[in-house]
Scaffold this active site. Structure first.
Site, mmCIF file in Angstrom:
data_model
loop_
_atom_site.group_PDB
_atom_site.id
_atom_site.type_symbol
_atom_site.label_atom_id
_atom_site.label_comp_id
_atom_site.label_asym_id
_atom_site.label_seq_id
_atom_site.Cartn_x
_atom_site.Cartn_y
_atom_site.Cartn_z
ATOM 1 C CB CYS A 120 -22.358 2.146 -15.823
ATOM 2 S SG CYS A 120 -21.246 3.571 -15.785
ATOM 3 C CB CYS A 163 -17.785 -2.795 -17.300
ATOM 4 S SG CYS A 163 -18.311 -2.252 -15.659
ATOM 5 C CD GLU A 213 -2.954 -0.740 -0.164
ATOM 6 O OE1 GLU A 213 -3.076 0.424 -0.581
ATOM 7 O OE2 GLU A 213 -3.498 -1.706 -0.722
ATOM 8 C CE1 TYR A 215 -6.841 3.156 -0.593
ATOM 9 C CE2 TYR A 215 -4.485 3.278 -0.105
ATOM 10 C CZ TYR A 215 -5.544 2.678 -0.755
ATOM 11 O OH TYR A 215 -5.330 1.579 -1.555
ATOM 12 C CB CYS A 257 -13.891 1.501 -14.590
ATOM 13 S SG CYS A 257 -14.903 3.003 -14.595
ATOM 14 C CB CYS A 278 -17.924 0.304 -21.372
ATOM 15 S SG CYS A 278 -17.390 1.925 -20.754
ATOM 16 C CG ASP A 283 -7.661 3.068 -5.270
ATOM 17 O OD1 ASP A 283 -8.870 2.962 -5.576
ATOM 18 O OD2 ASP A 283 -6.755 2.472 -5.878
#
Length: 318
Positions: A235, A229, A63, A146, A219, A226, A164
């Protein structure tokens, strides 16, 4: 004679809820969780920090490294880091300058100092084990909201909103119907992310990882795919015809000719050196003396470089 009654005041009108404060049930009706998690189960990348053997420390290291840095650049540095310092106590025993040296060219090297500081605190306060509680994680030096949420979620399977850049973009498009989120995370985004969290902790942690991966692979900021997705039919941005971004200009990142580039070149000399480096060796990395001096002063101020008598410099030992 009966006393006159006081008229009962009419109830105040209930203010309309803003779109970002939609009730959880309404958001859940979009049925986002199951298809995104199913997509993740099939398409997630096999990354070392996602493997069981990585443990909480591996998750934390990843991270820190992944902030503003692509996976392809992080992978070799992460592998070397974990091989050298498999536990926080192993890193804590080393001077902070060694963390800066091992950071290599990942960029934003203050992250290396912060990770070293977190390792020292984990060793001193928690017996060398990455703490499990979100509040304890947040209390570690160099860890913000975060990172604390990400470690609690990904390492310990807890229920936290992990926001994020990739997740924010997925939520902006799928729920809000805009192409890009604001330049900085807003309270409205945090509220929406919390409303979207599945109630079950395990499912919530899977949703956090899955929505992040969806933003990273499908995305994307540019050239989104798309047709791949799992929630394209739901969406809001797609249903609206994918309108172009009309908010504040998106911040672009420049590097060439900036103080960041000069700092990187100065640090590269110091990382390669096994003994203190004279000023003359640093002077050779950048022709413009004012910018070079400013960059070096900044490195010293940030604790990334330690000045010594006689015009010598080294990575920090304390």
């Amino acid at each position: 004679m009966t006393a006159p009654t006081t008229p009962t005041p009419a109830p105040a009108p209930t203010p309309a809820q803003p779109p970002e404060a939609a009730p959880t049930g309404q958001v859940a009706d979009r049925a986002l969780h199951a298809p995104v998690i199913a997509w993740f189960d099939e398409h997630a990348r096999d990354l070392p920090w996602r493997r069981q053997e990585a443990g909480p420390w591996g998750v934390m290291v990843s991270e820190f490294m992944l902030q503003q840095t692509p996976v392809s650049r992080v992978l070799p540095v992460y592998e070397q880091w974990i091989a050298r310092w498999p536990r926080p106590a192993d890193l804590a025993k080393e001077p902070p300058g060694e963390a800066v040296r091992a950071w290599g060219r990942l960029g934003y090297p203050r992250r290396a100092l912060r990770l070293h500081g977190a390792a020292v605190a984990i060793t001193e306060r928690h017996g060398g084990d990455v703490p499990t509680e979100h509040a304890q994680l947040l209390a570690l030096p160099g860890i913000g909201e975060y990172t604390a949420a990400a470690v609690a979620s990904f390492a310990y399977g807890q229920r936290h909103a992990v926001l994020d850049t990739n997740v924010r973009r997925v939520l902006a498009r799928a729920i809000t119907g805009v192409q890009y989120p604001p330049n900085a995370t807003t309270a409205a985004e945090r509220k929406l992310a919390r409303a979207l969290l599945p109630e079950d902790a395990h499912t919530a942690s899977r949703w956090a990882a899955a929505s992040m991966e969806l933003g990273a692979l499908v995305c994307t900021a540019k050239n989104e795919t798309c047709h791949r997705c799992p929630i394209a039919a739901q969406c809001a941005w797609q249903l609206a015809g994918k309108p172009e971004h009309d908010g504040p200009p998106r911040r672009g990142q420049t590097y060439a000719g900036t103080d960041r580039q000069v700092r990187g070149r100065l640090l590269a000399v110091l990382r390669e050196a096994v003994t203190p480096v004279p000023q003359s060796a640093l002077d050779r990395v950048w022709d413009e003396p004012v910018q070079r001096a400013r960059a070096l002063d900044g490195l010293v101020s940030d604790g990334l470089v330690e000045p010594l008598p006689g015009g010598l410099y080294r990575l920090p030992l304390t």
